[in-house]
Write a protein that holds these residues in place. Structure first.
Motif, short mmCIF file in Angstrom:
data_model
loop_
_atom_site.label_atom_id
_atom_site.label_comp_id
_atom_site.label_asym_id
_atom_site.label_seq_id
_atom_site.Cartn_x
_atom_site.Cartn_y
_atom_site.Cartn_z
N SER A 118 0.83 -1.21 0.00
CA SER A 118 0.00 0.00 0.00
C SER A 118 0.87 1.26 0.00
O SER A 118 0.56 2.26 -0.68
CB SER A 118 -0.93 0.00 1.22
N GLN B 101 2.19 1.73 -3.43
CA GLN B 101 1.15 2.27 -4.32
C GLN B 101 0.96 3.77 -4.10
O GLN B 101 0.78 4.54 -5.04
CB GLN B 101 -0.17 1.53 -4.09
N GLY B 102 1.04 4.17 -2.81
CA GLY B 102 0.98 5.61 -2.51
C GLY B 102 2.18 6.35 -3.08
O GLY B 102 2.06 7.47 -3.57
N LYS C 222 3.76 5.45 -5.75
CA LYS C 222 3.55 5.53 -7.20
C LYS C 222 2.69 6.75 -7.55
O LYS C 222 2.98 7.47 -8.51
CB LYS C 222 2.88 4.25 -7.70
N ARG C 223 1.63 6.97 -6.75
CA ARG C 223 0.78 8.14 -7.00
C ARG C 223 1.57 9.44 -6.82
O ARG C 223 1.40 10.39 -7.59
CB ARG C 223 -0.44 8.11 -6.06
N LYS C 224 2.43 9.46 -5.79
CA LYS C 224 3.26 10.65 -5.57
C LYS C 224 4.22 10.87 -6.74
O LYS C 224 4.46 12.00 -7.15
CB LYS C 224 4.03 10.52 -4.27
N GLU D 249 3.73 9.95 -9.84
CA GLU D 249 2.96 10.44 -11.00
C GLU D 249 2.68 11.93 -10.85
O GLU D 249 2.79 12.70 -11.81
CB GLU D 249 1.66 9.65 -11.12
N GLU D 250 2.30 12.35 -9.63
CA GLU D 250 2.04 13.77 -9.39
C GLU D 250 3.32 14.59 -9.54
O GLU D 250 3.32 15.67 -10.14
CB GLU D 250 1.46 13.94 -7.98
N ARG E 18 4.17 15.03 -13.20
CA ARG E 18 3.37 16.09 -13.84
C ARG E 18 3.90 17.47 -13.47
O ARG E 18 3.97 18.36 -14.32
CB ARG E 18 1.90 15.95 -13.42
N SER F 37 -5.84 13.30 -14.55
CA SER F 37 -4.42 13.17 -14.17
C SER F 37 -3.48 13.43 -15.34
O SER F 37 -2.32 13.02 -15.33
CB SER F 37 -4.12 11.77 -13.59
#
Length: 435
Positions: A98, A101-102, A104-106, A108-109, A112, A179
């Protein structure tokens, strides 16, 4: 491109990258030279977004490195420990998944954000590349607005700066959908960077050092490289506030933890501050009384602004002041400070005199005559003419006056009424005294 003397060397050695307009003879070389010189002053324009881009990359890298190290350490603990049951190990590994996965989101952000900041750098390069002699007036107009926005941001007029940037279409407008970055227009001002500084400045003005210390922590390596004392000064101020509140035990504990490491390089300042434990905040001793004055917070604000500008490669002075001083340096003469200085001279105003005060006087090899009526320069193309009463005006001004008055001329300063033939043309190549 080097300056062309008198603009006569162009035909002898034309530049290789001549624009079509210049090749056709429609674009004057002085404009190209002026444009080239203007681009040399755009160091800050490119440096600030690039430094912001690098800072974002470093921050994202540290966050990823910290999280990955922690996850690997936890996995190693599970594999080496014999106290974990099968279910506990599964649950522990599930929590680590988990976390990844968090992460990974960071990532991606963060990707960007990095992409958007790279676009900002690209937009500024495109803006500089778009400058040419044909659109020089429009480009300079945008430049003036950028300089005004920079001045407003430095003077803490943030809302006004944002409105000017938006109305002038020089602030980024981005759209993120699902996103993904859909579009981003040009970003030619540093509002986002100054907003970061605003948080620290507001906190310091409210006598809070936590945001400033957090900023120092984020930029610790670069501040250390530049031998900055800003973090040390923040620590001193926090110690002073503890003494002011008569929390001497907490102050001593604080000094041992945060001030002692600075002792090797700043012993004198430490000794002075530690003496406040004995003198207290109500002391009348000038040396220690100054440490408790409210202006110490203003000093910290000024110090932060300097460190902030150095970090991003900005000039310490606002760009508006620098450009004005560059222009005033050509006008600055002893006559400008006399009581009878003409009102058309910018240096007749006190605000401009203040800007010009540290500047040397302009070196004038030859006197320049300016017509009292038209305010234009009198030279061989527009020679001066002397009236019988000794006053001097340009030929252009007297001819226009004569056309309107059937060949008659009236001196605007004395009211003398004469014929055109009574005015004598003056040779500007001879030494003269302008009245």
């Amino acid at each position: 491109m080097d300056s062309l003397p008198n603009g006569n060397s162009a035909a002898a050695s034309p530049p290789q990258n001549t624009t079509p307009a210049a090749a056709g003879g429609t674009t004057p070389f002085p404009k190209l030279t002026q444009l080239t010189e203007a681009l040399k002053l755009e160091h800050q324009f490119l440096r600030v977004p690039f430094e912001h881009y690098k800072k974002t990359i470093r921050t994202n890298h540290r966050a990823v490195e910290k999280e990955i190290t922690s996850v690997i350490s936890n996995v190693a603990d599970v594999s080496d420990s014999e106290n974990f049951s099968k279910d506990d190990a599964v649950n522990h590994l599930t929590s680590l998944v988990s976390r990844l996965q968090g992460l990974k989101r960071k990532l991606e952000e963060g990707s960007r954000t990095e992409h958007l900041q790279a676009q900002k750098c690209r937009a500024r390069l495109n803006h500089l590349e778009s400058a040419d002699a044909e659109n020089l007036a429009e480009w300079n107009n945008t430049r003036v607005k950028r300089i005004l926005v920079d001045y407003m941001l430095r003077m803490s007029y943030y809302e006004t700066a944002e409105k000017l940037a938006e109305s002038s279409n020089i602030q980024v407008i981005s759209c993120v959908l699902a996103s993904k970055l859909i579009f981003a227009c040009q970003d030619l001002v540093d509002i986002e960077v100054f907003q970061e500084a605003k948080k620290v400045i507001d906190a310091l003005q409210n006598k809070e050092v936590a945001p400033a210390l957090a900023w120092c922590s984020d930029n610790k390596s670069r501040l250390k490289k530049s031998k900055s004392k800003f973090e040390f000064q923040l620590r001193l101020q926090e110690f002073i506030e503890l003494v002011r509140g008569e929390n001497n035990l907490r102050a001593i504990t604080y000094a041992r933890k945060y001030l002692a490491p600075w002792g090797a390089t700043h012993m004198k300042e430490l000794q002075r501050v530690m003496a406040t434990l004995a003198f207290k905040s109500n002391t009348e001793c000038t040396t220690y009384k100054a440490l408790f004055e409210p202006k110490q917070w203003d000093f910290l604000v000024d110090q932060f602004k300097q460190e902030f500008c150095k970090l991003y490669g900005m000039t310490l002075e606002p760009l508006l002041n620098i450009y004005l001083q560059a222009g005033l340096s050509a006008l600055n003469t002893p006559y400008c400070y006399e009581d009878d200085c003409t009102k058309e001279d910018p240096l007749s105003q006190e605000s401009f005199r203040k800007l010009a005060s540290p500047l040397p006087y302009s070196k004038q090899h030859h006197s320049k005559l300016v017509c009292y009526i038209t305010k234009e320069l009198m030279d061989t193309e527009n020679p001066p003419q002397v009236l019988p009463n000794g006053y001097v005006y340009s030929t252009k001004a007297l001819e226009e006056m004569a056309k309107k008055n059937n060949g008659k001329i009236t001196c605007p300063r004395t009211g003398l009424f004469i014929n055109t033939l009574d005015a004598v043309t003056f040779d500007v190549s001879l030494p003269c005294i302008d009245k």
